[in-house]
Design an enzyme around this catalytic site. Structure first.
Site, PDB file in Angstrom:
ATOM      1  N   ARG A  74      41.507  34.600  22.455  1.00 36.43           N
ATOM      2  CA  ARG A  74      42.353  35.789  22.325  1.00 36.43           C
ATOM      3  C   ARG A  74      42.790  35.926  20.866  1.00 36.43           C
ATOM      4  O   ARG A  74      43.398  35.014  20.313  1.00 36.43           O
ATOM      5  CB  ARG A  74      43.572  35.673  23.242  1.00 36.43           C
ATOM      6  CG  ARG A  74      43.212  35.657  24.728  1.00 36.43           C
ATOM      7  CD  ARG A  74      44.473  35.665  25.588  1.00 36.43           C
ATOM      8  NE  ARG A  74      44.189  35.528  27.004  1.00 36.43           N
ATOM      9  CZ  ARG A  74      43.849  36.513  27.821  1.00 36.43           C
ATOM     10  NH1 ARG A  74      43.736  37.744  27.331  1.00 36.43           N
ATOM     11  NH2 ARG A  74      43.623  36.290  29.099  1.00 36.43           N
ATOM     12  N   GLY A 111      38.211  43.550  26.876  1.00 36.92           N
ATOM     13  CA  GLY A 111      39.161  44.447  27.511  1.00 36.92           C
ATOM     14  C   GLY A 111      39.912  45.286  26.496  1.00 36.92           C
ATOM     15  O   GLY A 111      39.421  45.545  25.390  1.00 36.92           O
ATOM     16  N   GLY A 113      42.651  44.966  24.402  1.00 38.69           N
ATOM     17  CA  GLY A 113      42.900  44.486  23.052  1.00 38.69           C
ATOM     18  C   GLY A 113      41.627  44.339  22.250  1.00 38.69           C
ATOM     19  O   GLY A 113      41.567  44.698  21.064  1.00 38.69           O
ATOM     20  N   ASP A 136      41.070  43.315  35.440  1.00 42.03           N
ATOM     21  CA  ASP A 136      42.183  44.227  35.716  1.00 42.03           C
ATOM     22  C   ASP A 136      41.739  45.656  36.012  1.00 42.03           C
ATOM     23  O   ASP A 136      42.503  46.439  36.559  1.00 42.03           O
ATOM     24  CB  ASP A 136      43.158  44.257  34.536  1.00 42.03           C
ATOM     25  CG  ASP A 136      43.669  42.880  34.154  1.00 42.03           C
ATOM     26  OD1 ASP A 136      43.605  41.972  35.007  1.00 42.03           O
ATOM     27  OD2 ASP A 136      44.123  42.703  33.014  1.00 42.03           O
ATOM     28  N   GLU A 231      51.166  40.181  39.636  1.00 43.80           N
ATOM     29  CA  GLU A 231      51.959  39.350  38.729  1.00 43.80           C
ATOM     30  C   GLU A 231      52.914  40.173  37.872  1.00 43.80           C
ATOM     31  O   GLU A 231      53.903  39.670  37.359  1.00 43.80           O
ATOM     32  CB  GLU A 231      51.043  38.501  37.840  1.00 43.80           C
ATOM     33  CG  GLU A 231      50.127  39.303  36.937  1.00 43.80           C
ATOM     34  CD  GLU A 231      49.191  38.424  36.114  1.00 43.80           C
ATOM     35  OE1 GLU A 231      49.333  37.196  36.169  1.00 43.80           O
ATOM     36  OE2 GLU A 231      48.319  38.979  35.423  1.00 43.80           O
ATOM     37  N   GLN A 283      40.601  33.484  40.061  1.00 45.74           N
ATOM     38  CA  GLN A 283      40.159  34.873  40.147  1.00 45.74           C
ATOM     39  C   GLN A 283      39.234  35.260  39.006  1.00 45.74           C
ATOM     40  O   GLN A 283      38.508  36.254  39.092  1.00 45.74           O
ATOM     41  CB  GLN A 283      41.383  35.797  40.177  1.00 45.74           C
ATOM     42  CG  GLN A 283      42.217  35.626  41.436  1.00 45.74           C
ATOM     43  CD  GLN A 283      43.632  36.146  41.281  1.00 45.74           C
ATOM     44  OE1 GLN A 283      43.899  37.314  41.540  1.00 45.74           O
ATOM     45  NE2 GLN A 283      44.550  35.288  40.844  1.00 45.74           N
TER      46      GLN A 283
END
Length: 357
Positions: A74, A111, A113, A136, A231, A283
């Site tokens: 990340r 994704g 970002g 997501d 979450e 997941q």
């Protein structure tokens, strides 16, 4: 001859390898001579020139392999314009690596970002094509992201497994599903797993209404209740707080996550025994579903064609079942959330599912 780079950035998910395979196979069939450079650990590899020259054999047999053969990390977009601890200009360094390798295109699998940075590099003059990765399903401009369907399958299986023990012991079970600030994964897994209550970030809940749903099931002779909680789920009281106030509340909370707070409140209000299950990073793991393998292959193949056609600065997307392109500049920074008034939410309500509002 064509020289391209590819990287996988942000959280891992299923079908990253399948997508890279799709790109590679497309390029090998479009060009006689192809050189592919894989950047290691996402943008970190592009910043610090850490890469490997890939061979055809690297893409063999990986369509069903989870994770990413290139590794990922990340690299927050908001820090991209800030020098690293040694004073290195990250953006200039990425541009330098791209030009040093004489790349014709950079494929970015990531994704929100990651695609923000992809758009930044595109605006800096690099030829960039984005591919929509995230469990997501929150990327603006595409109906579906690869990794989402696989994660739904795993989250659904978790709910299925909980059903048997919940029924055996007559308990209330909360299953906390990933998805950060978006509830798509929780919504679909909750519906597929037969959840009685689904709590989403987009629909702030009233804990008293959740408790009412538990009591109704108990009075109807149902000895257990299944609650799927995103979450990022939030109560109506917390939704009314400012961002600063909410962050302070979360930092001072004695609960590890919202699910445990909900469990404690429900035990107080209903007297029922409540248990929390958190499938967590399961997941993201395992083999991609058949749907994701097909979607990734299609996205990868189209990305290769877009490269040949010079259609840079775009995200490869699927709209109404067809693969298309969408400008990175229009997608980057926009979040696709669950519409509380969407047909799928209305249909879930018709099934008797409670959203706590």
């Amino acid at each position: 001859m064509i020289r391209v780079g590819m990287l996988t950035s942000g959280g891992d998910c299923q079908a990253l390898n399948a997508t890279m395979r799709g790109i590679a196979k497309g390029l090998y069939n479009l060009y006689d001579d192809v050189e592919i450079f894989g950047f290691l650990d996402g943008y970190k590899g592009l910043i610090y020139a850490e890469y490997k020259k890939m061979e055809k054999s690297d893409f063999s047999g990986i369509i069903k392999r989870g994770g990413t053969i290139l590794g990922t990390s990340r690299q927050p977009f908001k820090l991209m314009r800030e020098p690293d601890k040694n004073g290195l200009d990250k953006v200039e360094s990425m541009k330098h690596t791209y030009r040093k390798l004489r790349l014709d295109c950079l494929f970015v699998l990531g994704g929100n970002g990651s695609q923000k940075t992809a758009n930044l590099l595109s605006q800096e003059g690099l030829n960039v094509i984005g591919l929509p990765k995230t469990i997501d399903n929150d990327l603006w401009g595409t109906d579906m992201t690869f990794g989402f369907n696989s994660a739904v399958e795993i989250a659904t299986n978790a709910i299925d497994c909980i059903h048997t023990t919940a029924a055996s012991h007559g308990r209330v079970f909360i299953i906390e599903i990933m998805g950060h600030k978006v509830g798509s994964l929780t919504l679909e897994a909750g519906m597929a797993g037969g959840a009685d209550v689904i709590l989403l970030p987009e629909i702030p809940y009233d804990i008293n209404k959740v408790a009412d749903a538990v009591r109704r099931r108990s009075k109807a002779g149902c000895g257990f209740t299944i609650i799927a909680v995103a979450e990022g789920a939030i109560s109506k009281e917390d939704a009314a707080l400012t961002k600063k106030e909410y962050k302070k509340k979360v930092a001072e909370s004695p609960y590890p996550s919202v699910s445990y707070e909900i469990a404690a409140r429900l035990e107080e209000l209903t007297g029922s025994e409540v248990r929390v299950t958190v499938p967590g990073h399961m997941q993201r793991g395992g083999e991609p579903s058949a749907y994701d393998r097909v979607l990734s292959s299609r996205l990868g193949a189209r990305a290769a064609q877009m490269c040949k056609d010079g259609e840079f600065g775009n995200l490869v997307v699927i709209k109404n079942g067809e693969i298309d392109k969408f400008p990175l500049a229009e997608s980057a920074g926009k979040l696709k959330v669950v519409d509380p008034n969407s047909s799928i939410v209305q249909e879930a309500r018709l099934l008797g599912i409670t959203f706590g509002d």
